[in-house]
Design a protein around this motif. Sequence first.
Motif, mmCIF file in Angstrom:
data_model
loop_
_atom_site.group_PDB
_atom_site.id
_atom_site.type_symbol
_atom_site.label_atom_id
_atom_site.label_comp_id
_atom_site.label_asym_id
_atom_site.label_seq_id
_atom_site.Cartn_x
_atom_site.Cartn_y
_atom_site.Cartn_z
ATOM 1 N N ASP A 161 -8.858 41.640 22.964
ATOM 2 C CA ASP A 161 -8.807 40.339 22.338
ATOM 3 C C ASP A 161 -7.939 40.502 20.910
ATOM 4 N N SER A 162 -6.836 39.767 21.080
ATOM 5 C CA SER A 162 -5.687 39.882 20.084
ATOM 6 C C SER A 162 -6.234 39.264 18.918
ATOM 7 N N GLY A 163 -6.950 38.276 18.929
ATOM 8 C CA GLY A 163 -7.411 37.429 17.851
ATOM 9 C C GLY A 163 -8.420 38.108 16.932
ATOM 10 N N SER A 165 -8.521 41.476 16.981
ATOM 11 C CA SER A 165 -8.217 43.141 17.195
ATOM 12 C C SER A 165 -9.038 44.022 17.558
ATOM 13 N N VAL A 217 -0.180 39.568 21.030
ATOM 14 C CA VAL A 217 -1.117 38.515 22.259
ATOM 15 C C VAL A 217 -0.526 38.708 23.607
ATOM 16 N N THR A 218 0.358 39.417 23.853
ATOM 17 C CA THR A 218 0.742 39.638 25.191
ATOM 18 C C THR A 218 -0.102 40.976 25.821
#
Length: 425
Positions: A161-163, A165, A217-218
Amino acid sequence: MTYNITLYDGSPLTTVEPLESNGVDNQSVPRAILDIDFGPGINAFVVADDVTARFVAGFSFEVLTGPYSGSYVVDGAGSTYDAGSQTTSIPVTTSIVAQPLTIVGVSPGVGGVWKIEGAVNGDCVYYPGAAFTVAGSGAGDGAYFVASSEVSGAYSISAVDSGTSKWTLAGDVTSFFDGGTQFSISSNNPGFGTYTTVSATLVGFDTEIIVVEAIPVTANTLGVASIVPAITRVTVTGSIALGAAGSGTATVPVSVAYPFSSPPTMLTNTAPNTYTIIWHLTGNHASKFVAGCPVIIKDNSEFDNLSSTVLTAVDNGGNTDVTVQFKYPTTPSAPDATGTLTFPLPPLPYGFIQYEVLPVDSSLMLLGRGSPAFNNTITWGQALLENDIHIMENFRTDDGSPPVAPLAGQFWYDQLTPAMQLFAS
């Protein structure tokens, strides 16, 4: 070898770095240590290729990185080359002893745990019953015995989950990911890189790790997460004082070469070029051997420097039967009871050997990496042609003196006499 070149016109020396040098200074290219020989009366590093001409008695070199870093001197008659394995054994004048490994954490109390950094085979090095000593941890300083150990591995990524971290790893690996622990995501993941742990929480059957750094995000679930360098959790018998600090160093249990009590029992091959054998060791050491850990057979009639993997170890009337599996290119003959079985193997990685490459003067303009001044003042083509001319005229001088930087055995033409001269020393 590194050459300091004096140009024919007398201009300043130029340094050129051919293959043996690292191309930066008068140091060799680091050479990986493949093995360390702890046989009876032997302390030797093993490297690839025939480098006996370099590692003669009295030659000094450095071991870089790893637990064996330090200065060493070649012992005895010098190094020896084994054509079969295509390796050179380099005996040294001092004992090869692993430097203590760094402690990065502790869980004090009864059945306490030390977290030790460095060895990728730490669960095999710190085998059950092994003795080690801790220093620099305050109240935790002292001698300990291993009850069990576990080394960090490569963990599958189940979510990202990049949002927030957050990386999610398969299984419960919270014990390895304390705050501040760094880990790497493998290069086949768009989120490739190094991350720093903020917290690790078990959610269901997986571990959610919040990190300091932003996650692209990738990023996806491809590849694995690995702690670098590896961490070994060593659970001790007894207890660790409550005031112990998660710092300091831990000594490395020594490798032992166990003799055989009788010839081994050969079993049928379990797969193409894969064999199983039972080695019969003198004495009861069954509790020390950990399934999946490597051992090495040295100086046996059939096997020498044979790496094998432990399957089981059991007591047999006061001696030990160790069953191992190994790869072999041909059907092996029945071995005898000569040689030894070494366990545990020293901490990996072993490190690299590097040494000073002494400069040599020459009358030619040698070509190669590491000579900025040379490459800025003359082209390679011109240098080659001028070298050819010097050779054709036999390094002619007009005043009767030898050419610039002559080497022993070099012929040169003395035009003043005139005569061909030989530079003897």
